[in-house]
Scaffold this motif. Structure first.
Motif, PDB file in Angstrom:
ATOM      1  N   GLN A  58       3.860  -4.761  -3.998  1.00 16.22           N
ATOM      2  CA  GLN A  58       2.769  -4.920  -3.047  1.00 16.22           C
ATOM      3  C   GLN A  58       2.791  -3.770  -2.058  1.00 16.22           C
ATOM      4  O   GLN A  58       3.750  -3.001  -1.982  1.00 16.22           O
ATOM      5  CB  GLN A  58       2.896  -6.250  -2.303  1.00 16.22           C
ATOM      6  CG  GLN A  58       2.686  -7.472  -3.183  1.00 16.22           C
ATOM      7  CD  GLN A  58       2.334  -8.705  -2.380  1.00 16.22           C
ATOM      8  OE1 GLN A  58       3.072  -9.138  -1.516  1.00 16.22           O
ATOM      9  NE2 GLN A  58       1.157  -9.268  -2.659  1.00 16.22           N
ATOM     10  N   ASP A  81      -1.746  -6.342  -3.991  1.00 16.74           N
ATOM     11  CA  ASP A  81      -0.790  -5.748  -4.935  1.00 16.74           C
ATOM     12  C   ASP A  81      -1.122  -4.269  -5.143  1.00 16.74           C
ATOM     13  O   ASP A  81      -1.681  -3.865  -6.165  1.00 16.74           O
ATOM     14  CB  ASP A  81      -0.823  -6.495  -6.269  1.00 16.74           C
ATOM     15  CG  ASP A  81      -0.341  -7.933  -6.142  1.00 16.74           C
ATOM     16  OD1 ASP A  81       0.216  -8.260  -5.083  1.00 16.74           O
ATOM     17  OD2 ASP A  81      -0.521  -8.706  -7.085  1.00 16.74           O
ATOM     18  N   GLY A 117       0.857  -2.878  -8.710  1.00 13.97           N
ATOM     19  CA  GLY A 117       1.110  -4.308  -8.794  1.00 13.97           C
ATOM     20  C   GLY A 117       2.003  -4.730  -9.939  1.00 13.97           C
ATOM     21  O   GLY A 117       1.838  -5.834 -10.471  1.00 13.97           O
TER      22      GLY A 117
END
Length: 483
Positions: A58, A81, A117
């Motif tokens: 993230q 993310d 992500g």
């Protein structure tokens, strides 16, 4: 091959000692262990046993808020993310072409890739979710991840002039795959999303040392003074996989034997078996079955929002895109087992000038080598052994080579698949296996499934199942250019 493991001795002695050493304050000197104490320590290599494991890339978060997935009531936490891995381009060398500025700008030969992500978590039935926010266990104490040393005996490489000898190696092994179907380890979800751009040859590849994002050329009034990340030259996609198991995979590292080819001569060699399986028994899979998403891979490109920047790396606090919940290509019950190199035919990493290459070396016309690799399909698979004239075999979800491993776990002995296969297989969907030959066959019934395309509205096109079996790599080479 037998891989013995005394889980009680290892757990109570080796791991406890290792943890104690790592946690000890540096002001205390290490003490020598007595022979009596060392005699109680058993095991093989270093074991790893992930428990309740999960992770997701993230963007930077305030420590008081932590992960967006743990914030109650937050809608679409996946939009945060934006932590990424970037593959930075250089491009080909066109200096001798004497291009004009316009011609150089038109040559889009750089690929700038951002992988956002990246997430690992426990599997579920949702292929529209990259991260489940639930941890998974990977292996058991009797069958953990293992990093160890070993020796391969009587190995010959490259030519008939090389004398067979022993080769020492380091190996990283995942937990072994059971001979009896056991899908308890098919519990991993893997996901990420990515932006990949075509960039012009004369664009800057400079980076911001803090954020990793591209920056403009430090030249005033330069028409190419931009990061050249054009939405119209971009592909944006999402990858989600459910029900993954890597059991039975391994990577060996060793020094290759002498060779008249300079790039092969005593360099880094690899022998790897990479196994990505989701369904231990896909023979009766049907398109109408419920729960297909629990064992599948999905690639999708349709988004419901695009964001304000061509990619989030350009602006801190920029949000990730949200993807359509239906569109994409779905691969149901994929079982992918790849053999990249072996001790007789190494997979080498080397350099040619300023460029690097990865190469599965050629199989030489040397009986002592190619008979260890090739397969005689006229011999029943059940008769294959280390004494067979041709010892090559295929790795699939059911079996992998002909040798087996056993692990003593208390009063029980558990048998596991081998890892000495030389041929690869790729199966997607409804696939059956002939046990006498170990050959796979894709089902041809109208309700067979494996590869499915879906539109943003959910309209499905079922293309059926796929089996690519007995793949042998005679020679394969990847090389960078322009470095």
């Amino acid at each position: 091959m037998t891989r013995s493991w005394n889980k009680v001795g290892f757990k109570n002695s080796y791991l406890a000692s290792l943890i104690a050493i790592l946690l000890s304050p540096s002001v205390y000197a290490l003490e020598a262990l007595s022979d009596d104490y060392l005699s109680t320590t058993t095991g093989e290599g270093v074991a790893l046993l992930p428990e309740n494991f999960k992770m997701v890339f993230q963007g930077p978060n305030d420590l008081s808020n932590a992960s967006s997935y743990n914030q109650v009531g937050l809608v679409n936490p996946e939009k945060y993310d934006t932590g990424f891995i970037r593959i930075i381009p250089t491009g080909e060398n066109y200096t001798n072409l004497k291009l004009t500025a316009a011609e150089a700008a038109a040559k889009r030969t750089k690929a700038d890739t951002f992988i956002y992500g990246l997430a690992l978590s426990a599997s579920n039935n949702n292929l529209n979710q990259r991260f489940s926010n639930t941890g998974f266990n990977w292996g058991i104490s009797a069958n953990p991840w293992l990093f160890r040393a070993g020796t391969a005996n009587n190995i010959q490489q490259f030519s008939s002039t090389n004398v067979a000898g022993d080769i020492s190696y380091l190996v990283l092994e995942t937990p072994l795959a059971s001979i009896i179907a056991d899908e308890s380890d098919n519990n991993i979800k893997l996901g990420f999303w990515a932006d990949a751009f075509l960039r012009s040859w004369n664009s800057s590849n400079a980076i911001n040392p803090i954020t990793g994002a591209p920056v403009a050329k430090p030249v005033a009034n330069d028409p190419s003074n931009d990061v050249d990340l054009d939405k119209n030259k971009r592909i944006r996609l999402q990858y989600v996989a459910n029900g993954l198991s890597l059991s039975g995979s391994q990577v060996r590292l060793f020094q290759t034997m002498p060779s008249t080819t300079a790039q092969y001569n005593q360099t880094l060699g690899m022998a790897s078996v990479l196994r990505l399986n989701t369904n231990d028994n896909p023979a009766n899979l049907k398109f109408t079955d419920a729960g297909l998403d629990a064992k599948a891979i999905r690639l999708s490109t349709a988004t419901t929002n695009d964001g304000t920047y061509s990619t989030p790396a350009l602006q801190q606090n920029s949000e990730a895109p949200l993807f359509n919940d239906k569109e994409g290509i779905y691969l149901y019950s994929p079982n992918i087992n790849l053999v990249l190199g072996n001790m007789y035919q190494p997979f080498v990493l080397g350099s040619e000038g300023s460029n690097i290459f990865l190469e599965v070396t050629r199989i030489p016309n040397v009986p002592n080598i190619y008979k260890k690799i090739y397969t005689n399909y006229d011999v029943p698979y059940s008769s294959l052994s280390a004494t067979s004239e041709y010892q090559g075999s295929t790795c699939n979800v059911y079996v992998c080579g002909f040798n087996t491993s056993s692990i003593n776990s208390g009063s029980n002995t558990i048998n596991y698949q081998g890892n000495n296969a030389t041929h690869s297989s790729i199966a997607i969907g409804s696939v059956t296996r002939d046990p006498s030959t170990n050959l796979l066959k894709a089902n041809t019934g109208a309700d067979a499934t494996g590869v499915v395309f879906r539109s943003p509205t959910g309209t499905a096109v079922n293309l059926g199942s796929v089996a690519i079996d007995g793949v042998l790599i005679q020679h394969l080479k990847f090389k960078t250019t322009g470095l």
